[in-house]
Scaffold this motif. Structure first.
Motif, PDB file in Angstrom:
ATOM      1  N   VAL A 189       4.228  -6.679 -10.658  1.00 10.92           N
ATOM      2  CA  VAL A 189       3.108  -5.908 -10.128  1.00 10.92           C
ATOM      3  C   VAL A 189       2.185  -5.619 -11.304  1.00 10.92           C
ATOM      4  O   VAL A 189       2.638  -5.182 -12.363  1.00 10.92           O
ATOM      5  N   SER A 190       0.890  -5.861 -11.133  1.00 11.37           N
ATOM      6  CA  SER A 190      -0.094  -5.626 -12.198  1.00 11.37           C
ATOM      7  C   SER A 190      -1.121  -4.602 -11.743  1.00 11.37           C
ATOM      8  O   SER A 190      -1.588  -4.638 -10.607  1.00 11.37           O
ATOM      9  N   PHE A 191      -1.467  -3.711 -12.674  1.00 10.04           N
ATOM     10  CA  PHE A 191      -2.498  -2.706 -12.426  1.00 10.04           C
ATOM     11  C   PHE A 191      -3.485  -2.714 -13.580  1.00 10.04           C
ATOM     12  O   PHE A 191      -3.095  -2.788 -14.744  1.00 10.04           O
ATOM     13  N   LYS A 192      -4.755  -2.588 -13.256  1.00  3.84           N
ATOM     14  CA  LYS A 192      -5.816  -2.569 -14.275  1.00  3.84           C
ATOM     15  C   LYS A 192      -6.364  -1.167 -14.520  1.00  3.84           C
ATOM     16  O   LYS A 192      -7.122  -0.965 -15.462  1.00  3.84           O
ATOM     17  N   SER A 193      -6.004  -0.194 -13.664  1.00  4.17           N
ATOM     18  CA  SER A 193      -6.529   1.157 -13.840  1.00  4.17           C
ATOM     19  C   SER A 193      -5.590   2.181 -13.209  1.00  4.17           C
ATOM     20  O   SER A 193      -4.768   1.842 -12.344  1.00  4.17           O
ATOM     21  N   MET A 194      -5.757   3.432 -13.621  1.00  6.40           N
ATOM     22  CA  MET A 194      -4.979   4.512 -13.034  1.00  6.40           C
ATOM     23  C   MET A 194      -5.362   4.689 -11.563  1.00  6.40           C
ATOM     24  O   MET A 194      -4.506   4.983 -10.729  1.00  6.40           O
ATOM     25  N   ALA A 195      -6.630   4.480 -11.238  1.00 10.70           N
ATOM     26  CA  ALA A 195      -7.080   4.578  -9.846  1.00 10.70           C
ATOM     27  C   ALA A 195      -6.345   3.558  -8.971  1.00 10.70           C
ATOM     28  O   ALA A 195      -5.958   3.862  -7.840  1.00 10.70           O
ATOM     29  N   GLU A 196      -6.139   2.369  -9.506  1.00 13.11           N
ATOM     30  CA  GLU A 196      -5.421   1.328  -8.762  1.00 13.11           C
ATOM     31  C   GLU A 196      -3.961   1.727  -8.547  1.00 13.11           C
ATOM     32  O   GLU A 196      -3.394   1.492  -7.479  1.00 13.11           O
ATOM     33  N   ILE A 197      -3.364   2.340  -9.546  1.00 13.83           N
ATOM     34  CA  ILE A 197      -1.981   2.811  -9.423  1.00 13.83           C
ATOM     35  C   ILE A 197      -1.899   3.886  -8.348  1.00 13.83           C
ATOM     36  O   ILE A 197      -1.039   3.841  -7.465  1.00 13.83           O
ATOM     37  N   LYS A 198      -2.801   4.860  -8.409  1.00 13.97           N
ATOM     38  CA  LYS A 198      -2.795   5.948  -7.424  1.00 13.97           C
ATOM     39  C   LYS A 198      -3.038   5.421  -6.013  1.00 13.97           C
ATOM     40  O   LYS A 198      -2.409   5.886  -5.060  1.00 13.97           O
ATOM     41  N   LYS A 199      -3.919   4.462  -5.877  1.00 20.40           N
ATOM     42  CA  LYS A 199      -4.212   3.867  -4.571  1.00 20.40           C
ATOM     43  C   LYS A 199      -2.964   3.217  -3.972  1.00 20.40           C
ATOM     44  O   LYS A 199      -2.760   3.231  -2.761  1.00 20.40           O
ATOM     45  N   ASN A 200      -2.103   2.654  -4.820  1.00 18.34           N
ATOM     46  CA  ASN A 200      -0.912   1.930  -4.368  1.00 18.34           C
ATOM     47  C   ASN A 200       0.378   2.717  -4.578  1.00 18.34           C
ATOM     48  O   ASN A 200       1.462   2.148  -4.490  1.00 18.34           O
ATOM     49  N   GLU A 201       0.257   4.006  -4.820  1.00 16.11           N
ATOM     50  CA  GLU A 201       1.428   4.834  -5.127  1.00 16.11           C
ATOM     51  C   GLU A 201       2.508   4.766  -4.045  1.00 16.11           C
ATOM     52  O   GLU A 201       3.691   4.574  -4.342  1.00 16.11           O
ATOM     53  N   LYS A 202       2.115   4.909  -2.804  1.00 16.21           N
ATOM     54  CA  LYS A 202       3.089   4.906  -1.713  1.00 16.21           C
ATOM     55  C   LYS A 202       3.835   3.565  -1.635  1.00 16.21           C
ATOM     56  O   LYS A 202       5.060   3.533  -1.507  1.00 16.21           O
ATOM     57  N   ALA A 203       3.120   2.466  -1.731  1.00 16.07           N
ATOM     58  CA  ALA A 203       3.747   1.137  -1.680  1.00 16.07           C
ATOM     59  C   ALA A 203       4.662   0.920  -2.883  1.00 16.07           C
ATOM     60  O   ALA A 203       5.749   0.346  -2.754  1.00 16.07           O
ATOM     61  N   LEU A 204       4.247   1.402  -4.041  1.00 17.32           N
ATOM     62  CA  LEU A 204       5.057   1.262  -5.250  1.00 17.32           C
ATOM     63  C   LEU A 204       6.353   2.068  -5.130  1.00 17.32           C
ATOM     64  O   LEU A 204       7.439   1.580  -5.466  1.00 17.32           O
ATOM     65  N   LYS A 205       6.242   3.280  -4.630  1.00 18.67           N
ATOM     66  CA  LYS A 205       7.438   4.106  -4.421  1.00 18.67           C
ATOM     67  C   LYS A 205       8.380   3.439  -3.422  1.00 18.67           C
ATOM     68  O   LYS A 205       9.601   3.483  -3.588  1.00 18.67           O
ATOM     69  N   ASN A 206       7.828   2.814  -2.395  1.00 21.56           N
ATOM     70  CA  ASN A 206       8.646   2.121  -1.404  1.00 21.56           C
ATOM     71  C   ASN A 206       9.437   0.978  -2.047  1.00 21.56           C
ATOM     72  O   ASN A 206      10.619   0.784  -1.758  1.00 21.56           O
ATOM     73  N   ILE A 207       8.801   0.244  -2.933  1.00 15.81           N
ATOM     74  CA  ILE A 207       9.482  -0.852  -3.641  1.00 15.81           C
ATOM     75  C   ILE A 207      10.641  -0.297  -4.463  1.00 15.81           C
ATOM     76  O   ILE A 207      11.763  -0.802  -4.409  1.00 15.81           O
ATOM     77  N   VAL A 208      10.383   0.775  -5.225  1.00 20.78           N
ATOM     78  CA  VAL A 208      11.425   1.369  -6.075  1.00 20.78           C
ATOM     79  C   VAL A 208      12.581   1.887  -5.224  1.00 20.78           C
ATOM     80  O   VAL A 208      13.751   1.652  -5.539  1.00 20.78           O
ATOM     81  N   LYS A 209      12.279   2.555  -4.122  1.00 24.22           N
ATOM     82  CA  LYS A 209      13.337   3.075  -3.245  1.00 24.22           C
ATOM     83  C   LYS A 209      14.207   1.942  -2.697  1.00 24.22           C
ATOM     84  O   LYS A 209      15.435   2.068  -2.641  1.00 24.22           O
ATOM     85  N   GLN A 210      13.589   0.854  -2.298  1.00 26.98           N
ATOM     86  CA  GLN A 210      14.361  -0.289  -1.786  1.00 26.98           C
ATOM     87  C   GLN A 210      15.271  -0.861  -2.870  1.00 26.98           C
ATOM     88  O   GLN A 210      16.418  -1.214  -2.603  1.00 26.98           O
ATOM     89  N   LEU A 211      14.749  -0.955  -4.084  1.00 31.44           N
ATOM     90  CA  LEU A 211      15.555  -1.512  -5.171  1.00 31.44           C
ATOM     91  C   LEU A 211      16.722  -0.602  -5.541  1.00 31.44           C
ATOM     92  O   LEU A 211      17.832  -1.082  -5.765  1.00 31.44           O
ATOM     93  N   VAL A 212      16.485   0.698  -5.596  1.00 32.31           N
ATOM     94  CA  VAL A 212      17.573   1.636  -5.880  1.00 32.31           C
ATOM     95  C   VAL A 212      18.632   1.539  -4.788  1.00 32.31           C
ATOM     96  O   VAL A 212      19.825   1.491  -5.075  1.00 32.31           O
ATOM     97  N   LYS A 213      18.199   1.472  -3.549  1.00 33.42           N
ATOM     98  CA  LYS A 213      19.146   1.364  -2.429  1.00 33.42           C
ATOM     99  C   LYS A 213      19.946   0.070  -2.525  1.00 33.42           C
ATOM    100  O   LYS A 213      21.154   0.057  -2.302  1.00 33.42           O
TER     101      LYS A 213
END
Length: 92
Positions: A64-88
């Motif tokens: 996953v690549s991000f060019k700005s903090m705004a881009e990270i914040k925009k995709n925060e929910k999807a990113l958290k979902n990926i991490v939760k799936q991997l931990v599970k």
């Protein structure tokens, strides 16, 4: 070993060969000054409706690549979902 910050699961698991990296969740790639890349080492089977995960590496990693903090914040929910799936998946 990764020469960058990496995060891994520390919970109880059955014994395994260390080179299988079953505990590893994500490694930061900080080599580009204008991009934060997150390397998810076991993300090939993760559901990713936001299509953040890129690449088709045979070892199962996705990036996953991000060019700005705004881009990270925009995709925060999807990113958290990926991490939760991997931990599970590591825990099961």
């Amino acid at each position: 070993a990764w020469n960058a910050p990496s995060f891994f699961y520390t919970g109880k698991m059955e014994p395994f060969k260390p080179k299988e990296y079953k505990r590893h969740i994500v490694v930061f790639n900080l080599f580009k000054k204008d991009t934060l890349r997150l390397i998810f080492l076991k993300a090939a089977k993760v559901e990713d409706p936001a299509h953040l995960l890129q690449g088709d590496y045979a070892d199962g990693r996705r990036i996953v690549s991000f060019k700005s903090m705004a881009e990270i914040k925009k995709n925060e929910k999807a990113l958290k979902n990926i991490v939760k799936q991997l931990v599970k998946s590591v825990h099961s």
